[in-house]
Design a protein around this motif. Structure first.
Motif, PDB file in Angstrom:
ATOM      1  N   TRP A 435     -40.218  -4.697  11.567  1.00 45.68           N
ATOM      2  CA  TRP A 435     -38.712  -3.679  11.913  1.00 45.68           C
ATOM      3  C   TRP A 435     -39.127  -3.505  13.344  1.00 45.68           C
ATOM      4  O   TRP A 435     -38.036  -3.421  14.285  1.00 45.68           O
ATOM      5  N   LEU A 436     -40.760  -2.774  12.846  1.00 42.38           N
ATOM      6  CA  LEU A 436     -40.046  -1.782  13.711  1.00 42.38           C
ATOM      7  C   LEU A 436     -40.044  -1.963  15.843  1.00 42.38           C
ATOM      8  O   LEU A 436     -39.578  -2.352  16.854  1.00 42.38           O
ATOM      9  N   ALA A 437     -40.899  -3.195  15.396  1.00 40.02           N
ATOM     10  CA  ALA A 437     -41.620  -4.147  16.609  1.00 40.02           C
ATOM     11  C   ALA A 437     -40.244  -4.954  16.939  1.00 40.02           C
ATOM     12  O   ALA A 437     -39.681  -5.418  18.587  1.00 40.02           O
ATOM     13  N   ARG A 438     -39.640  -5.519  16.275  1.00 41.65           N
ATOM     14  CA  ARG A 438     -38.040  -6.079  16.925  1.00 41.65           C
ATOM     15  C   ARG A 438     -37.233  -4.603  17.701  1.00 41.65           C
ATOM     16  O   ARG A 438     -36.511  -5.017  18.570  1.00 41.65           O
ATOM     17  N   VAL A 439     -37.244  -3.226  16.662  1.00 44.64           N
ATOM     18  CA  VAL A 439     -36.491  -2.002  17.582  1.00 44.64           C
ATOM     19  C   VAL A 439     -37.225  -2.395  18.986  1.00 44.64           C
ATOM     20  O   VAL A 439     -36.463  -2.433  19.794  1.00 44.64           O
ATOM     21  N   GLU A 440     -38.038  -2.177  19.082  1.00 44.86           N
ATOM     22  CA  GLU A 440     -39.015  -2.065  20.634  1.00 44.86           C
ATOM     23  C   GLU A 440     -38.981  -3.044  21.387  1.00 44.86           C
ATOM     24  O   GLU A 440     -38.278  -3.198  22.509  1.00 44.86           O
ATOM     25  N   LEU A 441     -38.732  -4.615  20.560  1.00 47.42           N
ATOM     26  CA  LEU A 441     -38.275  -5.945  21.709  1.00 47.42           C
ATOM     27  C   LEU A 441     -36.563  -5.757  21.590  1.00 47.42           C
ATOM     28  O   LEU A 441     -35.939  -5.926  23.148  1.00 47.42           O
ATOM     29  N   ALA A 442     -35.887  -5.353  20.469  1.00 49.77           N
ATOM     30  CA  ALA A 442     -34.443  -5.024  21.675  1.00 49.77           C
ATOM     31  C   ALA A 442     -34.283  -4.036  22.196  1.00 49.77           C
ATOM     32  O   ALA A 442     -33.356  -4.040  23.459  1.00 49.77           O
ATOM     33  N   ARG A 443     -35.397  -2.960  22.622  1.00 47.95           N
ATOM     34  CA  ARG A 443     -35.021  -2.060  23.733  1.00 47.95           C
ATOM     35  C   ARG A 443     -35.149  -2.678  24.905  1.00 47.95           C
ATOM     36  O   ARG A 443     -34.688  -2.197  26.202  1.00 47.95           O
ATOM     37  N   LEU A 444     -36.381  -3.570  25.132  1.00 54.05           N
ATOM     38  CA  LEU A 444     -36.964  -4.106  25.876  1.00 54.05           C
ATOM     39  C   LEU A 444     -35.779  -4.945  26.863  1.00 54.05           C
ATOM     40  O   LEU A 444     -35.437  -5.048  27.954  1.00 54.05           O
ATOM     41  N   VAL A 445     -35.469  -5.685  26.059  1.00 49.34           N
ATOM     42  CA  VAL A 445     -34.058  -6.726  26.415  1.00 49.34           C
ATOM     43  C   VAL A 445     -32.559  -6.022  26.593  1.00 49.34           C
ATOM     44  O   VAL A 445     -31.984  -6.482  27.528  1.00 49.34           O
ATOM     45  N   GLY A 446     -32.553  -4.955  26.248  1.00 46.99           N
ATOM     46  CA  GLY A 446     -31.942  -4.154  26.324  1.00 46.99           C
ATOM     47  C   GLY A 446     -29.980  -4.052  25.393  1.00 46.99           C
ATOM     48  O   GLY A 446     -29.014  -3.911  26.010  1.00 46.99           O
ATOM     49  N   ARG A 447     -30.141  -4.784  24.406  1.00 53.81           N
ATOM     50  CA  ARG A 447     -29.471  -5.154  23.731  1.00 53.81           C
ATOM     51  C   ARG A 447     -29.765  -5.339  21.858  1.00 53.81           C
ATOM     52  O   ARG A 447     -30.890  -5.783  22.065  1.00 53.81           O
ATOM     53  N   ARG A 448     -28.591  -5.458  21.590  1.00 61.08           N
ATOM     54  CA  ARG A 448     -29.605  -6.125  19.749  1.00 61.08           C
ATOM     55  C   ARG A 448     -29.701  -7.313  20.377  1.00 61.08           C
ATOM     56  O   ARG A 448     -28.958  -8.136  20.663  1.00 61.08           O
ATOM     57  N   LEU A 449     -30.608  -7.698  19.043  1.00 57.03           N
ATOM     58  CA  LEU A 449     -31.050  -9.350  19.086  1.00 57.03           C
ATOM     59  C   LEU A 449     -30.068 -10.228  18.219  1.00 57.03           C
ATOM     60  O   LEU A 449     -29.348  -9.686  17.659  1.00 57.03           O
ATOM     61  N   PRO A 450     -30.457 -11.687  19.318  1.00 58.45           N
ATOM     62  CA  PRO A 450     -28.842 -12.109  18.686  1.00 58.45           C
ATOM     63  C   PRO A 450     -29.398 -12.434  17.089  1.00 58.45           C
ATOM     64  O   PRO A 450     -28.294 -12.588  16.130  1.00 58.45           O
ATOM     65  N   SER A 451     -30.709 -12.939  16.936  1.00 61.88           N
ATOM     66  CA  SER A 451     -30.959 -13.046  15.340  1.00 61.88           C
ATOM     67  C   SER A 451     -30.419 -12.065  14.492  1.00 61.88           C
ATOM     68  O   SER A 451     -30.515 -11.928  12.820  1.00 61.88           O
ATOM     69  N   ASP A 452     -30.080 -10.744  14.785  1.00 62.87           N
ATOM     70  CA  ASP A 452     -29.422  -9.984  13.633  1.00 62.87           C
ATOM     71  C   ASP A 452     -28.205 -10.191  13.143  1.00 62.87           C
ATOM     72  O   ASP A 452     -28.089  -9.644  12.019  1.00 62.87           O
ATOM     73  N   ALA A 453     -27.746 -10.386  13.578  1.00 63.30           N
ATOM     74  CA  ALA A 453     -26.080 -10.719  12.729  1.00 63.30           C
ATOM     75  C   ALA A 453     -27.015 -12.001  11.696  1.00 63.30           C
ATOM     76  O   ALA A 453     -25.776 -11.770  10.556  1.00 63.30           O
ATOM     77  N   ASP A 454     -27.931 -12.602  11.818  1.00 59.39           N
ATOM     78  CA  ASP A 454     -28.120 -12.907  10.023  1.00 59.39           C
ATOM     79  C   ASP A 454     -28.659 -12.658   8.993  1.00 59.39           C
ATOM     80  O   ASP A 454     -29.849 -13.267   8.324  1.00 59.39           O
ATOM     81  N   ILE A 455     -29.220 -11.619   9.066  1.00 62.21           N
ATOM     82  CA  ILE A 455     -29.585 -10.293   8.386  1.00 62.21           C
ATOM     83  C   ILE A 455     -29.173 -10.314   7.412  1.00 62.21           C
ATOM     84  O   ILE A 455     -28.058 -10.048   7.082  1.00 62.21           O
ATOM     85  N   GLU A 456     -29.826 -10.925   6.002  1.00 64.66           N
ATOM     86  CA  GLU A 456     -28.758 -10.955   4.591  1.00 64.66           C
ATOM     87  C   GLU A 456     -29.629  -9.996   3.530  1.00 64.66           C
ATOM     88  O   GLU A 456     -29.670  -9.530   3.359  1.00 64.66           O
ATOM     89  N   ALA A 457     -30.474 -10.910   3.647  1.00 62.47           N
ATOM     90  CA  ALA A 457     -32.027 -10.706   2.554  1.00 62.47           C
ATOM     91  C   ALA A 457     -32.495  -9.477   2.649  1.00 62.47           C
ATOM     92  O   ALA A 457     -33.217  -9.288   3.146  1.00 62.47           O
ATOM     93  N   ARG A 458     -33.279  -8.944   1.286  1.00 64.32           N
ATOM     94  CA  ARG A 458     -33.440  -7.778   1.266  1.00 64.32           C
ATOM     95  C   ARG A 458     -34.970  -8.060   0.302  1.00 64.32           C
ATOM     96  O   ARG A 458     -34.651  -8.195  -0.566  1.00 64.32           O
ATOM     97  N   THR A 459     -36.132  -6.616   0.558  1.00 66.53           N
ATOM     98  CA  THR A 459     -37.168  -6.488   0.068  1.00 66.53           C
ATOM     99  C   THR A 459     -36.145  -5.991  -1.651  1.00 66.53           C
ATOM    100  O   THR A 459     -35.433  -5.417  -1.577  1.00 66.53           O
ATOM    101  N   PRO A 460     -37.436  -6.119  -2.359  1.00 69.76           N
ATOM    102  CA  PRO A 460     -36.408  -5.670  -3.855  1.00 69.76           C
ATOM    103  C   PRO A 460     -36.781  -3.423  -3.560  1.00 69.76           C
ATOM    104  O   PRO A 460     -38.314  -2.528  -2.956  1.00 69.76           O
ATOM    105  N   SER A 461     -36.362  -2.851  -4.383  1.00 66.75           N
ATOM    106  CA  SER A 461     -36.045  -1.967  -4.118  1.00 66.75           C
ATOM    107  C   SER A 461     -37.430  -0.909  -5.249  1.00 66.75           C
ATOM    108  O   SER A 461     -38.392  -2.274  -5.865  1.00 66.75           O
TER     109      SER A 461
END
Length: 568
Positions: A435-461
């Protein structure tokens, strides 16, 4: 002195100039950057309206009353972050520069009274304005508007950068908090192992060397637990700074888990195209180049006018006669022909074009490199989730069976459980890095990544990883797709499911009194507050009497490679 063709002409020029300046508002509007943020999936809020108001306090209380998810952290930052308020102030400075650019110099009023020999006076009254300012006013207004667009891009980009920093800090803190919990669990297991080793050594069943190894492993695990807790505290404070929280406002509860990777990653070519058209840094560099190119053209055309002025004079003679009319003063470009201004304008344009090229190159190549990094880290997450973690769980199950038949000792079983915790920790850290890599990628693109809309599942707590108290088996339903089919391989026929009964009898009473035994004693209160009753160590067999030579330090040490607390 010539006759004035029309007083109305001069009045019209002055009123037009003043009206042009008055049409610009003095303060920026939130709408000036709200659309830029909205188009890029960024947050939108009226900073000027909510700052320091009851509305802000109510909104803040509402978001702090619930677990601090990523969305909640972003909204709190929009309300309280000092950095975002600073960016809004920068927009106000840019607005002031626009106003200054379209202003013309104030008119000059002159008055002259000259005495005549023999009596009487000549009076002269004049009004003049810079001719160049009047001629340049439309062009300057156009340049100022373009430059304000550049400032809007800069400020909106800075806002998105701050939001990205908040997201990165949130991912880091949630992971550090879970890692601290894992290290606590490992420390408790190692301490229990050392306590059991002490009982075995007292009965003469293990050597002093084996006891020292278990105690050293427990001390090392305890140190790592303290370091992990301190690291989580640092990440929490860093997040407080970004969010603008202090005092009682910092008593919020953290979200329990991270999101899993998106189902499908974005196409790198699509991201590169989005960066070329929407990266605010690139847009700002283009606007700057456009402004300087336009300014260079004006400099070439008007450099001959210098300090020219246009005005109107009215003269009254001693005999009562009146003379009046316009005047114009022109600077003769004999010595200074504006060479320096022209050279400066050309150099600034070349510099701006170089920055634009660098921004476009960095965005294009950076996006492609970032997409590759995200893809690689996604594969690392999948290996942990689908292979390493289930394999470690399977090893614990097999070791449990062997310990039930007394084929191995309890120390080997504890070692397998510690390795399982280490695998979970590495898994959570891999998700964080993704996710840190995706944050930096979004920073370079200049916007939220289109695939962010598909975030659903989560890791176990953390609670799901460590397991509920007195649970017969660990629940991994939260893994959202983790393949545990390999657990069935080589499984004894009489064993229908993983046996976690070993978790039910661990004695942790010694943790209420002291940390792991060893030369260096530490504060046992550091373990306060975390419930690990669901992972109690299996009830150990009572030490048996051993032959007198059983305690020989030179005997073979079957735990020589016993390892605690390392991240795979």
């Amino acid at each position: 002195m010539s006759t004035l063709p029309s007083r109305a002409l001069m009045a019209l020029v002055l009123m037009s100039a003043l009206a042009g300046c008055a049409s610009l508002s003095r303060q920026p509007r939130d709408a000036d950057i709200a659309q830029l943020l909205s188009e890029r999936g960024g947050p939108a809020v009226d900073w000027s309206a909510v700052a320091g108001t009851d509305e802000e306090a109510e909104s803040l209380d509402r978001w702090l009353a619930q677990p601090m998810t990523l969305d909640a952290a972003t909204r709190v930052a929009m309300l309280r972050s000092p950095r975002l308020r600073e960016h809004y102030a920068r927009l106000g400075l840019a607005r002031a520069e626009v106003l200054e650019a379209v202003e013309i110099a104030n008119p000059r009023l002159s008055f002259q009274r000259m005495s005549i020999d023999g009596g009487g006076h000549n009076r002269t009254t004049g009004l003049s304005m810079p001719l160049l300012d009047l001629l340049l006013l439309p062009a300057k207004a156009r340049l100022a508007a373009t430059d304000y667009d550049r400032a809007r891009y800069d400020v909106a980009g800075a806002v998105l950068d701050t939001v990205a920093d908040v997201e990165a800090a949130w991912y880091a803190y949630v992971t550090a908090r879970q890692v601290a919990g894992m290290r606590e669990a490992v420390s408790e297991a190692a301490a229990a192992s050392a306590e059991l080793a002490g009982r075995f050594h007292a009965a003469g069943n293990i050597s002093a060397l084996q006891l020292a190894q278990e105690q050293a492993a427990a001390s090392q695990a305890y140190i790592e637990a303290l370091q992990a807790r301190a690291d989580a505290g640092r990440h929490r404070l860093a997040l407080h700074t970004l969010l603008g929280l202090r005092g009682e406002e910092t008593n919020w509860e953290a979200s329990e888990s991270l999101p899993l990777p998106v189902p499908v990653e974005d196409d790198p070519e699509q991201l590169a195209s989005l960066a070329r058209d929407g990266n605010l840094g690139v847009l700002a560099a283009r606007a700057e180049a456009d402004v300087l190119a336009d300014a260079l053209g004006l400099t070439r055309t008007l450099r001959w006018f210098g300090g020219s002025e246009i005005g109107y004079e009215r003269e009254r003679e001693a005999d009562g006669a009146r003379l009046q009319g316009p005047e114009i003063s022109l600077e003769l470009p004999i010595f200074n022909q504006g060479q320096a201004k022209l050279a400066r304008a050309e150099a600034r344009l070349m510099e701006a074009l170089a920055r634009l090229q660098q921004a476009e190159l960095a965005a294009d190549n950076g996006v492609r490199m970032g997409a590759q990094a995200v893809a690689a880290l996604r594969e690392v997450v999948d290996i942990h989730r689908l292979a390493l973690v289930p394999q470690r769980e399977s090893i614990v199950a097999r070791q449990q069976e062997r310990q039930n038949f007394m084929l191995i000792g309890v120390f080997e079983l504890i070692q397998a459980k510690v390795a399982e915790y280490d695998a979970y920790q590495a898994y959570l850290e891999a998700v964080r890095d993704y996710w840190l890599a995706r944050v930096e990628l979004a920073r370079l693109v200049g916007r939220r990544l289109p695939s962010d809309a598909d975030i659903e599942a989560r890791t176990p707590s953390l609670e799901e990883i460590l397991g509920p108290p007195e649970a017969p088996a660990m629940d991994h339903s939260a893994h959202a797709g983790m393949d545990h089919s390999m657990h069935e391989q080589d499984k004894p026929a009489e064993t229908e499911e993983m046996d976690h009964s070993m978790h039910g009898g661990m004695d942790h009473s010694m943790h209420q009194a002291a940390p792991p035994a060893g030369p260096a004693q530490t504060d046992p209160t550091e373990h306060k507050g975390m419930d690990h009753s669901g992972h109690d160590m299996p009830a150990s067999p009572e030490p048996t009497d051993a032959p007198e030579d059983a305690g020989d330090d030179t005997q073979a040490d079957e735990h020589h490679h016993h390892h605690h607390g390392a991240t795979p």
